[in-house]
Design a protein around this motif. Sequence first.
Motif, mmCIF file in Angstrom:
data_model
loop_
_atom_site.group_PDB
_atom_site.id
_atom_site.type_symbol
_atom_site.label_atom_id
_atom_site.label_comp_id
_atom_site.label_asym_id
_atom_site.label_seq_id
_atom_site.Cartn_x
_atom_site.Cartn_y
_atom_site.Cartn_z
ATOM 1 N N GLU A 34 -25.047 -10.586 -20.972
ATOM 2 C CA GLU A 34 -26.597 -10.163 -21.397
ATOM 3 C C GLU A 34 -26.726 -8.580 -20.507
ATOM 4 N N ILE A 35 -26.210 -8.451 -19.168
ATOM 5 C CA ILE A 35 -26.397 -7.088 -18.558
ATOM 6 C C ILE A 35 -25.813 -6.119 -19.091
ATOM 7 N N ASP A 36 -24.471 -6.441 -19.443
ATOM 8 C CA ASP A 36 -23.408 -5.466 -20.266
ATOM 9 C C ASP A 36 -24.238 -5.047 -21.590
ATOM 10 N N SER A 37 -25.043 -5.839 -22.289
ATOM 11 C CA SER A 37 -25.548 -5.517 -23.698
ATOM 12 C C SER A 37 -26.601 -4.443 -23.351
ATOM 13 N N ILE A 38 -27.506 -5.135 -22.296
ATOM 14 C CA ILE A 38 -28.755 -4.015 -21.656
ATOM 15 C C ILE A 38 -28.092 -2.615 -21.349
ATOM 16 N N LEU A 39 -27.084 -2.753 -20.428
ATOM 17 C CA LEU A 39 -26.512 -1.467 -20.228
ATOM 18 C C LEU A 39 -25.998 -0.626 -21.259
ATOM 19 N N ALA A 40 -25.429 -1.146 -22.412
ATOM 20 C CA ALA A 40 -24.909 -0.235 -23.505
ATOM 21 C C ALA A 40 -26.108 0.189 -24.343
ATOM 22 N N TYR A 41 -27.378 -0.639 -24.340
ATOM 23 C CA TYR A 41 -28.516 -0.262 -25.086
ATOM 24 C C TYR A 41 -28.896 0.979 -24.299
ATOM 25 N N VAL A 42 -28.837 0.942 -22.971
ATOM 26 C CA VAL A 42 -29.602 2.236 -22.088
ATOM 27 C C VAL A 42 -28.589 3.240 -22.372
#
Length: 103
Positions: A34-42
């Motif tokens: 989940e956090i990796d996905s958020i960081l990719a979006y950022v």
Amino acid sequence: MSSSGNITQADIKKLASLSRMQLSDEEAERYTKEIDSILAYVEQIKDVTADVDTTKDKTPDQYPHRNMLRDDVAAPLDTDRDALVKLAPESQDGYIKVKKILN
């Protein structure tokens, strides 16, 4: 965090430990994704907005975000105080009387 830019399960477990949280391996794996996905979006957002100049062709007065400071002084009252008190349902000694809400 890991030097590759992606967050690892070890990073999640370390953060959980620092936060005094207990996570199962399944939770750590889920949070890692989940956090990796958020960081990719950022990162995507940063890439899209990298060349945007919000101050282009603007004078300092026109910047959309700036500190707005003023002197903290009492402003003169534009209305007649006595007229306002007379409009209240109840008044006492020149003040508006309100229902007591605190003991």
